[in-house]
Design a protein around this motif. Structure first.
Motif, mmCIF file in Angstrom:
data_model
loop_
_atom_site.group_PDB
_atom_site.id
_atom_site.type_symbol
_atom_site.label_atom_id
_atom_site.label_comp_id
_atom_site.label_asym_id
_atom_site.label_seq_id
_atom_site.Cartn_x
_atom_site.Cartn_y
_atom_site.Cartn_z
ATOM 1 N N UNK A 46 23.862 -44.757 -46.416
ATOM 2 C CA UNK A 46 23.663 -46.123 -46.038
ATOM 3 C C UNK A 46 23.584 -45.984 -44.593
ATOM 4 N N UNK A 47 24.841 -45.516 -44.041
ATOM 5 C CA UNK A 47 24.940 -45.638 -42.398
ATOM 6 C C UNK A 47 23.701 -45.013 -41.885
ATOM 7 N N UNK A 48 23.370 -43.920 -42.151
ATOM 8 C CA UNK A 48 22.064 -43.286 -41.557
ATOM 9 C C UNK A 48 20.985 -44.126 -41.896
ATOM 10 N N UNK A 49 20.862 -44.931 -42.918
ATOM 11 C CA UNK A 49 19.679 -45.731 -42.897
ATOM 12 C C UNK A 49 19.539 -46.968 -41.992
ATOM 13 N N UNK A 50 20.914 -47.233 -41.474
ATOM 14 C CA UNK A 50 21.128 -48.213 -40.520
ATOM 15 C C UNK A 50 21.100 -47.747 -38.877
ATOM 16 N N UNK A 51 21.812 -46.573 -38.734
ATOM 17 C CA UNK A 51 21.873 -45.957 -37.415
ATOM 18 C C UNK A 51 20.732 -44.889 -37.110
ATOM 19 N N UNK A 52 20.089 -44.539 -38.063
ATOM 20 C CA UNK A 52 18.947 -43.546 -37.684
ATOM 21 C C UNK A 52 19.341 -42.299 -37.777
ATOM 22 N N UNK A 53 19.001 -41.617 -36.362
ATOM 23 C CA UNK A 53 19.601 -40.378 -35.946
ATOM 24 C C UNK A 53 20.799 -40.497 -35.041
ATOM 25 N N UNK A 54 21.187 -41.757 -34.962
ATOM 26 C CA UNK A 54 22.524 -42.000 -34.305
ATOM 27 C C UNK A 54 23.604 -41.687 -35.095
ATOM 28 N N UNK A 55 24.451 -40.605 -34.431
ATOM 29 C CA UNK A 55 25.636 -40.181 -35.209
ATOM 30 C C UNK A 55 26.609 -41.632 -35.097
ATOM 31 N N UNK A 56 27.717 -41.352 -36.124
ATOM 32 C CA UNK A 56 28.853 -42.491 -35.694
ATOM 33 C C UNK A 56 29.649 -42.151 -34.493
ATOM 34 N N UNK A 57 29.581 -40.765 -34.160
ATOM 35 C CA UNK A 57 30.525 -40.310 -32.712
ATOM 36 C C UNK A 57 29.537 -41.034 -31.571
ATOM 37 N N UNK A 58 28.336 -41.101 -31.786
ATOM 38 C CA UNK A 58 27.522 -41.597 -30.696
ATOM 39 C C UNK A 58 27.642 -42.978 -30.550
ATOM 40 N N UNK A 59 27.327 -43.392 -31.755
ATOM 41 C CA UNK A 59 27.255 -45.079 -31.851
ATOM 42 C C UNK A 59 28.602 -45.889 -31.493
ATOM 43 N N UNK A 60 29.649 -44.861 -31.616
ATOM 44 C CA UNK A 60 30.962 -45.511 -31.341
ATOM 45 C C UNK A 60 31.256 -46.010 -30.007
ATOM 46 N N UNK A 61 30.438 -45.687 -28.891
ATOM 47 C CA UNK A 61 30.550 -45.930 -27.681
ATOM 48 C C UNK A 61 29.343 -47.095 -27.192
#
Length: 263
Positions: A46-61
């Protein structure tokens, strides 16, 4: 023209210690990477479906990155919840139950509810997920639950080795960068938990997170004096607390995402 640019840059840099950030870039990535390792397969998808290729680590900033965009200025108070005085856990729970401010507590609850709704638009899901990731991590930085009168430690001036700084910045960035590790190396260093510890951390409510962080902040305020020079000894005495908070932030973030998207 070049002189004007230099002066403008210097003026901007001079204000940085008083701006409210949380874990620096590496700190957010550390907790984000830890969170990704505790997701259920359903939540990860589900997270990947929203963020796409952006990892949680990268999205966190992302939430700090967009502070430079005036269109997102309204998000500035979402990053913290400061307190006027020390509170018992019961007093804090009572305070938060009545909290109507636009702060980290009220907005986390709002975003969790919105992300659970099937009707939430794709655009808003991306905004809320990025912000939720960041803010869950933020509130594990103790000074994001600090005192209002010094802007969560931003106004508490200290020197980090020979560099003018403040308590907020020391915990945002200086301590983490002092370890001289990449965020993935850092995760390998601290990411050790038992299933029982994970279960315990993930069942604790947000009020417990905030109480723990505020208790740590209260102790940190008394550990040093204004304008004190902090160096090797400060790192030695506090690195375990730092690592504990980075780890807790990641594990609890995974718990929130698992609750939203499926266990």
């Amino acid at each position: 023209m070049k002189l004007f640019r230099k002066i403008s840059l210097a003026a901007c840099l001079s204000t940085l210690p008083f701006m409210t950030f949380a874990w620096g870039t590496n700190g957010h990535r550390i907790s984000g990477e830890i969170a990704s390792r505790y997701l259920t397969p359903k939540a990860a998808a589900a997270v990947k479906s929203i963020l796409g290729n952006e990892s949680i680590a990268m999205a966190s900033n992302w939430a700090d990155f967009i502070k430079s965009d005036e269109n997102y200025k309204y998000l500035s108070t979402w990053h913290y919840v400061d307190f006027d005085k020390p509170m018992s856990q019961a007093d804090m729970i009572g305070y938060l139950e009545k909290d109507t401010e636009v702060d980290a507590y009220t907005k986390m609850k709002f975003m969790i509810a919105e992300l659970k709704k099937p009707s939430t638009t794709k655009e808003n899901k991306l905004l809320y997920l990025r912000m939720l990731i960041h803010i869950v991590e933020d509130v594990h930085q103790p000074f994001h639950t600090g005192h209002k009168d010094d802007q969560g430690g931003n106004g508490f001036k200290v020197t980090w080795f020979a560099k003018p700084s403040n308590l907020h910045s020391v915990w945002d960035t200086e301590l983490i960068e002092f370890q001289n590790l990449s965020y993935t190396e850092y995760v390998s260093w601290i990411n050790f938990t038992t299933p029982a510890q994970v279960a315990q951390l993930q069942k604790q409510p947000i009020s417990t997170w905030l109480y723990e962080s505020s208790q740590i902040a209260e102790k940190l305020y008394t550990d040093v004096k204004p304008d004190e020079v902090l160096n090797y000894k400060y790192n030695f005495n506090h690195v375990d607390i730092l690592n504990q908070q980075l780890l807790k932030g990641g594990v609890r973030l995974a718990g929130v995402l698992n609750d939203i998207f499926g266990r």
